[in-house]
Design a protein around this motif. Sequence first.
Motif, PDB file in Angstrom:
ATOM      1  N   LEU A 125      42.326  43.155  49.071  1.00  0.00           N
ATOM      2  CA  LEU A 125      41.560  42.671  47.942  1.00  0.00           C
ATOM      3  C   LEU A 125      42.457  42.469  46.725  1.00  0.00           C
ATOM      4  CD1 LEU A 125      38.451  45.046  48.233  1.00  0.00           C
ATOM      5  CD2 LEU A 125      38.676  42.715  49.093  1.00  0.00           C
ATOM      6  N   ASP A 126      42.065  41.535  45.858  1.00  0.00           N
ATOM      7  CA  ASP A 126      42.818  41.401  44.607  1.00  0.00           C
ATOM      8  C   ASP A 126      42.533  42.627  43.731  1.00  0.00           C
ATOM      9  OD1 ASP A 126      40.403  41.053  43.111  1.00  0.00           O
ATOM     10  OD2 ASP A 126      40.412  38.924  43.630  1.00  0.00           O
ATOM     11  N   HIS A 127      43.276  42.775  42.645  1.00  0.00           N
ATOM     12  CA  HIS A 127      43.225  44.008  41.861  1.00  0.00           C
ATOM     13  C   HIS A 127      41.827  44.272  41.301  1.00  0.00           C
ATOM     14  CE1 HIS A 127      47.445  44.858  42.210  1.00  0.00           C
ATOM     15  NE2 HIS A 127      47.777  43.651  41.758  1.00  0.00           N
ATOM     16  N   ALA A 128      41.189  43.249  40.797  1.00  0.00           N
ATOM     17  CA  ALA A 128      39.865  43.455  40.198  1.00  0.00           C
ATOM     18  C   ALA A 128      38.851  43.887  41.248  1.00  0.00           C
ATOM     19  CB  ALA A 128      39.406  42.164  39.517  1.00  0.00           C
ATOM     20  N   ALA A 129      38.841  43.200  42.383  1.00  0.00           N
ATOM     21  CA  ALA A 129      37.899  43.559  43.445  1.00  0.00           C
ATOM     22  C   ALA A 129      38.192  44.949  43.997  1.00  0.00           C
ATOM     23  CB  ALA A 129      37.953  42.521  44.567  1.00  0.00           C
ATOM     24  N   GLY A 130      39.487  45.288  44.123  1.00  0.00           N
ATOM     25  CA  GLY A 130      39.851  46.610  44.605  1.00  0.00           C
ATOM     26  C   GLY A 130      39.407  47.701  43.637  1.00  0.00           C
ATOM     27  N   ARG A 131      39.579  47.454  42.327  1.00  0.00           N
ATOM     28  CA  ARG A 131      39.153  48.437  41.331  1.00  0.00           C
ATOM     29  C   ARG A 131      37.639  48.637  41.372  1.00  0.00           C
ATOM     30  NH1 ARG A 131      41.391  46.168  37.548  1.00  0.00           N
ATOM     31  NH2 ARG A 131      39.625  44.976  36.736  1.00  0.00           N
ATOM     32  N   ASP A 132      36.906  47.523  41.501  1.00  0.00           N
ATOM     33  CA  ASP A 132      35.447  47.626  41.568  1.00  0.00           C
ATOM     34  C   ASP A 132      35.001  48.424  42.800  1.00  0.00           C
ATOM     35  OD1 ASP A 132      35.303  46.148  39.269  1.00  0.00           O
ATOM     36  OD2 ASP A 132      34.840  44.244  40.287  1.00  0.00           O
ATOM     37  N   LEU A 133      35.643  48.175  43.934  1.00  0.00           N
ATOM     38  CA  LEU A 133      35.268  48.878  45.148  1.00  0.00           C
ATOM     39  C   LEU A 133      35.571  50.371  45.029  1.00  0.00           C
ATOM     40  CD1 LEU A 133      34.277  48.928  48.052  1.00  0.00           C
ATOM     41  CD2 LEU A 133      36.577  48.302  48.791  1.00  0.00           C
ATOM     42  N   ARG A 134      36.719  50.718  44.437  1.00  0.00           N
ATOM     43  CA  ARG A 134      37.047  52.130  44.253  1.00  0.00           C
ATOM     44  C   ARG A 134      36.019  52.815  43.361  1.00  0.00           C
ATOM     45  NH1 ARG A 134      42.445  50.288  44.067  1.00  0.00           N
ATOM     46  NH2 ARG A 134      42.370  50.198  41.777  1.00  0.00           N
ATOM     47  N   ASP A 135      35.588  52.104  42.308  1.00  0.00           N
ATOM     48  CA  ASP A 135      34.587  52.692  41.424  1.00  0.00           C
ATOM     49  C   ASP A 135      33.281  52.960  42.157  1.00  0.00           C
ATOM     50  OD1 ASP A 135      36.399  52.569  39.373  1.00  0.00           O
ATOM     51  OD2 ASP A 135      35.583  50.712  38.512  1.00  0.00           O
ATOM     52  N   VAL A 136      32.884  51.982  43.011  1.00  0.00           N
ATOM     53  CA  VAL A 136      31.640  52.156  43.797  1.00  0.00           C
ATOM     54  C   VAL A 136      31.769  53.350  44.734  1.00  0.00           C
ATOM     55  CG1 VAL A 136      30.191  51.122  45.591  1.00  0.00           C
ATOM     56  CG2 VAL A 136      30.934  49.752  43.636  1.00  0.00           C
ATOM     57  N   LEU A 137      32.892  53.466  45.396  1.00  0.00           N
ATOM     58  CA  LEU A 137      33.079  54.568  46.339  1.00  0.00           C
ATOM     59  C   LEU A 137      33.121  55.916  45.624  1.00  0.00           C
ATOM     60  CD1 LEU A 137      35.741  52.965  48.720  1.00  0.00           C
ATOM     61  CD2 LEU A 137      33.306  53.300  49.161  1.00  0.00           C
ATOM     62  N   GLN A 138      33.761  55.977  44.460  1.00  0.00           N
ATOM     63  CA  GLN A 138      33.824  57.226  43.732  1.00  0.00           C
ATOM     64  C   GLN A 138      32.456  57.658  43.232  1.00  0.00           C
ATOM     65  OE1 GLN A 138      36.772  56.419  40.727  1.00  0.00           O
ATOM     66  NE2 GLN A 138      38.500  56.722  42.136  1.00  0.00           N
ATOM     67  N   ARG A 139      31.653  56.681  42.769  1.00  0.00           N
ATOM     68  CA  ARG A 139      30.279  57.016  42.329  1.00  0.00           C
ATOM     69  C   ARG A 139      29.467  57.526  43.491  1.00  0.00           C
ATOM     70  NH1 ARG A 139      30.894  52.295  39.221  1.00  0.00           N
ATOM     71  NH2 ARG A 139      29.679  51.090  40.736  1.00  0.00           N
ATOM     72  N   ALA A 140      29.627  56.877  44.662  1.00  0.00           N
ATOM     73  CA  ALA A 140      28.866  57.314  45.839  1.00  0.00           C
ATOM     74  C   ALA A 140      29.275  58.726  46.258  1.00  0.00           C
ATOM     75  CB  ALA A 140      29.094  56.333  46.986  1.00  0.00           C
TER      76      ALA A 140
END
Length: 323
Positions: free
Chosen positions: A305-320
């Motif tokens: 993933l590009d940096h923005a998409a990767g950051r968004d996915l990490r945030d989703v996983l951390q919240r979960a």
Amino acid sequence: MTLRPGLSAKSDTLPSPVGTAVVDLRAARAAWRARQDEARDVASFPSREGLEQVIGLLAATLYPRRLGHFRGAAGEEDGFVAAKLLAALGELEREVSAELGYWQHEAGPFDSDQAATIARLFAATLGDIRRLIDSDVEAAFLGDPAARSVDEILVCYPGAIASLHHRIAHELHTLGAPIVARVISEIANERTGIDIHPGATIGESFFIDHGTGVVIGETAIIGARVRLYQHVTLGARSPAGATRDDVRERHARHPILGDDVVVYAGTTILGRVTIGARSTIGGNVWLLSDVPEDSVLVQPEAVRLDHAAGRDLRDVLQRAATH
């Protein structure tokens, strides 16, 4: 609540909760026996401990110096092998005889020398068994750059240990001792995490790399120079009990792998599918269909993933993970 040694305990005199447990266990035994064929002589059943001894003796017979720890002169080696083999065949005959007693109620009385005949015929296969194991060890040495010697492979590698057990178990299964063979395969499974049904037919130069979690079903047919990695399953699509009236499904439930096939880690191949010679099946593939010769099947490669998409996915996983 502790009972004195030799005391005959009756459920109506034992203190609770022991008395309650004894009554419940009696009911469970009665229910089981009502569902099963009680004609079998369960007192006549092969001994795991006895078969572990057989395997140890046969290993010494097959590899007197590496596995038998023979350190004598070369001229004494045959005598060592003969002594180990006589002991192995005597114990094997006892275990096979126990199995025949278990089956006798449904197969009718066996010849009095049936167990001895099976042991004698098995002895005649030991030269071929040794040659097949040698080919498996050599395949591992050629296929694994981490291997330092064939001795290391024979003694340490799970795939070689499983191969030795399977080559022995397969011959006994073929000769008519399926429970003895199955116990031997389970001894290997416990040691290595590799589960090979003794009915499986496997060609020369078979290499299981790493090996943990490999499962090979009863009717699988594997050609020469095949390599499997860990967590590969060669399985059936349905349990045998669900297809007992279908002869083909009963005797042809598992895959066929042609010569020189490679199957990488985590792949599951189910049913009577054929993987053509020289094909490579990549990791984590789920396969239910035939594969032509010289094929390469792989899962799509992971996408970065590009940096923005990767950051968004990490945030989703951390919240979960925090909820």
